[in-house]
Scaffold this motif. Structure first.
Motif, PDB file in Angstrom:
ATOM      1  N   GLU A 147      16.175  -4.922 -15.775  1.00  0.00           N
ATOM      2  CA  GLU A 147      17.507  -4.958 -15.170  1.00  0.00           C
ATOM      3  C   GLU A 147      18.307  -3.711 -15.532  1.00  0.00           C
ATOM      4  O   GLU A 147      19.021  -3.147 -14.691  1.00  0.00           O
ATOM      5  CB  GLU A 147      18.251  -6.214 -15.642  1.00  0.00           C
ATOM      6  N   ASP A 148      18.182  -3.274 -16.784  1.00  0.00           N
ATOM      7  CA  ASP A 148      18.887  -2.066 -17.218  1.00  0.00           C
ATOM      8  C   ASP A 148      18.388  -0.843 -16.462  1.00  0.00           C
ATOM      9  O   ASP A 148      19.171   0.029 -16.057  1.00  0.00           O
ATOM     10  CB  ASP A 148      18.706  -1.847 -18.733  1.00  0.00           C
ATOM     11  N   GLU A 149      17.065  -0.769 -16.278  1.00  0.00           N
ATOM     12  CA  GLU A 149      16.505   0.367 -15.541  1.00  0.00           C
ATOM     13  C   GLU A 149      16.954   0.337 -14.086  1.00  0.00           C
ATOM     14  O   GLU A 149      17.240   1.377 -13.488  1.00  0.00           O
ATOM     15  CB  GLU A 149      14.978   0.361 -15.616  1.00  0.00           C
TER      16      GLU A 149
ATOM     17  N   GLN B   5      22.661   3.944 -10.165  1.00  0.00           N
ATOM     18  CA  GLN B   5      23.609   5.036 -10.382  1.00  0.00           C
ATOM     19  C   GLN B   5      23.046   6.361  -9.878  1.00  0.00           C
ATOM     20  O   GLN B   5      23.768   7.194  -9.342  1.00  0.00           O
ATOM     21  CB  GLN B   5      23.960   5.150 -11.867  1.00  0.00           C
ATOM     22  N   GLU B   6      21.739   6.542 -10.032  1.00  0.00           N
ATOM     23  CA  GLU B   6      21.107   7.796  -9.621  1.00  0.00           C
ATOM     24  C   GLU B   6      20.969   7.903  -8.108  1.00  0.00           C
ATOM     25  O   GLU B   6      21.044   9.002  -7.547  1.00  0.00           O
ATOM     26  CB  GLU B   6      19.713   7.923 -10.254  1.00  0.00           C
ATOM     27  N   THR B   7      20.760   6.766  -7.451  1.00  0.00           N
ATOM     28  CA  THR B   7      20.443   6.821  -6.020  1.00  0.00           C
ATOM     29  C   THR B   7      21.629   6.490  -5.126  1.00  0.00           C
ATOM     30  O   THR B   7      21.498   6.533  -3.911  1.00  0.00           O
ATOM     31  CB  THR B   7      19.300   5.842  -5.686  1.00  0.00           C
TER      32      THR B   7
ATOM     33  N   VAL C   4      30.873   9.231 -15.018  1.00  0.00           N
ATOM     34  CA  VAL C   4      29.577   8.573 -15.146  1.00  0.00           C
ATOM     35  C   VAL C   4      29.601   7.707 -16.397  1.00  0.00           C
ATOM     36  O   VAL C   4      29.964   8.184 -17.471  1.00  0.00           O
ATOM     37  CB  VAL C   4      28.444   9.614 -15.253  1.00  0.00           C
ATOM     38  N   PRO C   5      29.226   6.439 -16.277  1.00  0.00           N
ATOM     39  CA  PRO C   5      29.237   5.562 -17.462  1.00  0.00           C
ATOM     40  C   PRO C   5      28.308   6.085 -18.535  1.00  0.00           C
ATOM     41  O   PRO C   5      27.226   6.576 -18.254  1.00  0.00           O
ATOM     42  CB  PRO C   5      28.732   4.219 -16.893  1.00  0.00           C
TER      43      PRO C   5
END
Length: 225
Positions: free
Chosen positions: A155-157, A163-165, A197-198
């Motif tokens: 889930e974290d990944e 966030q990246e996409t 960005v978090p």
């Protein structure tokens, strides 16, 4: 005279050491080969997120995590067997070592099945009836196979990949001159009026712990449904 020479006997300890070496060599080969599979699964997850299909992205990452965990656990088991096998008191642990080697063989066979090739992996994002059947099969196979810790890491990944996409809104063409906004995957963004960005969440963060509890509860409900 030659008939009086005896052939050196291979002891149970020698045999166990040989079997363990063969298992470790095979595991090393699998680790190299499966990296290609897991890399593709991660890129599939990104593609699915870009299309707005979070469910398929999660399935791809769960499959990836399961395969990585299988390799890591087998490697750890072989390391433990290596210590037992080299023990001067081998006779005392022989039964455990032989059982461990038998289990190791079964796990290696399972890992071999996991490496079904890139063709099978591509079905994770397919829309055909065959692809959907494969996705359902994988989802059911993974149910109960992964720990809560593994599921939380997946889930974290997934959140990091989101966030990246994420595709940022295009900047107005007027009044900005040379300023251009691309999506986050390109690595080029307009830094005006964009949220920070978090930063990474500490393992003891109460918010993360609460999120993990909610995930575990949701998974339990899904399994009992």
């Amino acid at each position: 005279m030659g008939s009086n020479q005896s052939t050196p006997k291979i002891s149970a300890q020698d045999r166990a050491i040989l079997d363990m070496k063969n298992q470790r060599d095979k595991l090393r080969q699998y680790q190299k080969r499966i990296t290609v599979i897991t890399d593709r699964e991660k890129s599939i997850a990104k593609e699915c997120l870009a299309r707005g299909n979070k469910e398929k992205a999660l399935l791809a990452l769960r499959q990836k995590k399961y395969q990585e965990s299988l390799l890591a656990k087998t490697d750890s088991q072989l390391e433990q067997l290596e210590k037992l096998t080299s023990s001067v008191e081998f006779a005392l642990v022989q039964k455990d070592v032989l059982y461990g080697l038998k289990q190791g063989t079964q796990v290696l066979q399972q890992i071999h099945r996991e490496m079904g090739g890139l063709e099978a992996v591509e079905k994770l994002m397919g829309e055909s009836e065959e692809a959907r059947a494969y996705q359902q099969e994988i989802s059911e196979a993974l149910a109960g196979q992964m720990s809560n810790e593994d599921e939380d890491e997946v889930e974290d990944e997934l959140e990091r990949l989101e966030q990246e996409t994420v595709v940022l809104p295009k900047a107005p063409s007027q009044g900005l001159g040379h300023e251009v906004v691309h999506d986050a995957a390109d690595g080029i963004v307009d830094d005006h009026d964009l949220p920070d960005v978090p930063t990474s969440i500490a393992g003891h963060d109460p918010e993360r712990l609460q999120k993990q509890r909610e995930r575990a509860k949701a998974r339990k409900i899904a399994l009992n449904a």
